[in-house]
Enzyme design. Sequence first.
Site, PDB file in Angstrom:
ATOM      1  N   ALA A   1       0.699  -1.236  -0.156  1.00  0.00           N
ATOM      2  CA  ALA A   1       0.123  -0.107   0.026  1.00  0.00           C
ATOM      3  C   ALA A   1       0.880   1.175   0.023  1.00  0.00           C
ATOM      4  O   ALA A   1       0.856   1.947   0.794  1.00  0.00           O
ATOM      5  CB  ALA A   1      -0.967   0.164   1.209  1.00  0.00           C
ATOM      6  N   LEU A   2       1.986   1.344  -0.898  1.00  0.00           N
ATOM      7  CA  LEU A   2       2.840   2.368  -0.978  1.00  0.00           C
ATOM      8  C   LEU A   2       2.348   3.735  -1.220  1.00  0.00           C
ATOM      9  O   LEU A   2       1.585   3.941  -2.077  1.00  0.00           O
ATOM     10  CB  LEU A   2       3.816   1.947  -2.005  1.00  0.00           C
ATOM     11  CG  LEU A   2       4.507   0.507  -1.729  1.00  0.00           C
ATOM     12  CD1 LEU A   2       5.579   0.324  -2.721  1.00  0.00           C
ATOM     13  CD2 LEU A   2       5.283   0.455  -0.263  1.00  0.00           C
TER      14      LEU A   2
ATOM     15  N   GLY B   1      11.379   4.708   8.483  1.00  0.00           N
ATOM     16  CA  GLY B   1      10.727   5.826   8.608  1.00  0.00           C
ATOM     17  C   GLY B   1      10.709   6.566  10.013  1.00  0.00           C
ATOM     18  O   GLY B   1      10.456   5.537  10.961  1.00  0.00           O
TER      19      GLY B   1
ATOM     20  N   HIS C   1       6.809   5.927   1.632  1.00  0.00           N
ATOM     21  CA  HIS C   1       7.917   4.669   1.415  1.00  0.00           C
ATOM     22  C   HIS C   1       8.924   4.984   0.167  1.00  0.00           C
ATOM     23  O   HIS C   1       9.892   4.505   0.075  1.00  0.00           O
ATOM     24  CB  HIS C   1       7.156   3.825   0.672  1.00  0.00           C
ATOM     25  CG  HIS C   1       5.996   3.162   1.979  1.00  0.00           C
ATOM     26  ND1 HIS C   1       4.356   3.320   1.901  1.00  0.00           N
ATOM     27  CD2 HIS C   1       6.090   2.239   2.850  1.00  0.00           C
ATOM     28  CE1 HIS C   1       4.054   2.750   2.850  1.00  0.00           C
ATOM     29  NE2 HIS C   1       4.877   1.956   3.464  1.00  0.00           N
TER      30      HIS C   1
ATOM     31  N   LYS D   1       8.489   8.364  11.124  1.00  0.00           N
ATOM     32  CA  LYS D   1       7.033   8.187  11.620  1.00  0.00           C
ATOM     33  C   LYS D   1       6.864   7.172  12.552  1.00  0.00           C
ATOM     34  O   LYS D   1       5.931   7.482  13.639  1.00  0.00           O
ATOM     35  CB  LYS D   1       5.936   7.950  10.281  1.00  0.00           C
ATOM     36  CG  LYS D   1       4.510   8.286  10.743  1.00  0.00           C
ATOM     37  CD  LYS D   1       3.360   7.905   9.768  1.00  0.00           C
ATOM     38  CE  LYS D   1       3.211   6.388   9.632  1.00  0.00           C
ATOM     39  NZ  LYS D   1       2.510   5.727  10.659  1.00  0.00           N
ATOM     40  N   ASP D   2       7.234   5.927  12.186  1.00  0.00           N
ATOM     41  CA  ASP D   2       6.978   5.083  13.251  1.00  0.00           C
ATOM     42  C   ASP D   2       8.492   5.105  14.197  1.00  0.00           C
ATOM     43  O   ASP D   2       9.331   4.058  14.460  1.00  0.00           O
ATOM     44  CB  ASP D   2       7.064   3.574  12.832  1.00  0.00           C
ATOM     45  CG  ASP D   2       5.792   3.508  11.673  1.00  0.00           C
ATOM     46  OD1 ASP D   2       4.551   3.669  12.359  1.00  0.00           O
ATOM     47  OD2 ASP D   2       5.971   3.630  10.559  1.00  0.00           O
TER      48      ASP D   2
ATOM     49  N   LEU E   1       2.128  10.788   6.229  1.00  0.00           N
ATOM     50  CA  LEU E   1       1.577   9.813   5.342  1.00  0.00           C
ATOM     51  C   LEU E   1       1.607   8.362   6.013  1.00  0.00           C
ATOM     52  O   LEU E   1       2.563   8.033   6.470  1.00  0.00           O
ATOM     53  CB  LEU E   1       2.382   9.931   3.978  1.00  0.00           C
ATOM     54  CG  LEU E   1       2.474  10.831   3.157  1.00  0.00           C
ATOM     55  CD1 LEU E   1       3.399  10.559   1.752  1.00  0.00           C
ATOM     56  CD2 LEU E   1       0.857  11.523   2.979  1.00  0.00           C
TER      57      LEU E   1
ATOM     58  N   ARG F   1      -2.759   3.483   6.259  1.00  0.00           N
ATOM     59  CA  ARG F   1      -4.215   3.502   6.792  1.00  0.00           C
ATOM     60  C   ARG F   1      -5.162   4.773   6.650  1.00  0.00           C
ATOM     61  O   ARG F   1      -5.897   4.856   7.112  1.00  0.00           O
ATOM     62  CB  ARG F   1      -3.785   2.899   8.733  1.00  0.00           C
ATOM     63  CG  ARG F   1      -3.510   1.565   8.735  1.00  0.00           C
ATOM     64  CD  ARG F   1      -3.442   1.145  10.162  1.00  0.00           C
ATOM     65  NE  ARG F   1      -3.280  -0.157  10.357  1.00  0.00           N
ATOM     66  CZ  ARG F   1      -2.094  -0.698  10.519  1.00  0.00           C
ATOM     67  NH1 ARG F   1      -1.087  -0.142  10.731  1.00  0.00           N
ATOM     68  NH2 ARG F   1      -1.857  -1.976  10.813  1.00  0.00           N
TER      69      ARG F   1
END
Length: 287
Positions: free
Chosen positions: A37-38, A152, A42, A154-155, A189, A192
């Site tokens: 689900a790029l 990333g 990504h 973000k995580d 981004l 989900r």
Amino acid sequence: MLNLQIPHATTLSALRARVRSWRSDGLSVGFVPTMGALHQGHLALVQLAKAQCDRVVASIYVNPAQFAPGEDFEAYPRSVIEDSQKLTEARCDLVYLPTTEVIYPEGFATTISMTGPALGLESDARPHFFNGVATVVAKLLNQVRPDVAVFGEKDYQQLLVIRQLARDLDLGVDIIAGETVRERDGLALSSRNAYLNAEDRQRAGQLNQILKLCAAALADGQSIAQARQAALDACQAGFDGVDYVEVRCAGSLAELGEGRLGVPARVLAAVRLGQTRLIDNCAATPS
């Protein structure tokens, strides 16, 4: 047989044959593991890996071990054809598409148990999560055997967990962090984000703004307790649920107490809009 433009491997032997041919030519190898689900976030990681290495492998595998019963494993978006086209345009050199039989073959009986930066935050809401992540990432890193792997920011907690994993197990790979890619309103981004309806999407951009205000308050000398409480209040007012809002040490995610910030930190939050869970973070520096 998949009809993809980009070179791809679905078996370990095919993956290693391609990587071995690069190694024989003296080329360095970068790796970007994904669950598909790029989006542009990504692809930015692929571009970062391309800047670091001669060849880049991206994997697409939705890892069942990091989903608990009742989470969205079955519903998680899967779009291999579209993802492969995006990787082609990003000049990725190989997409690795392992099946579950390749990752967790019959009789597989090993799980990596993480503590350290894995404790708290995401683990409070999802206690299964980081053991599942660590196990699959260790497996993928051993299969690809890259020089560099890119994850990333973000995580952010996951990034620190994987760095710990690589150090503790002497995996011989340099873990590089990619900056979070955002929408114009600041929303990080995420695959989900596709779950958000139009109304919730309008509200979602608040999260990054709340975290930035918290970081600014900390830089101005406000206490951790006051800045965190203001951010928590804002999240509770703006979202349907709040799992956490925390200020932690940037290097270890250790708790920092309630006084003024004295070390580089990270402000981290997880909130809910309807059935969608959003996570984000931002850097905070002492005054």
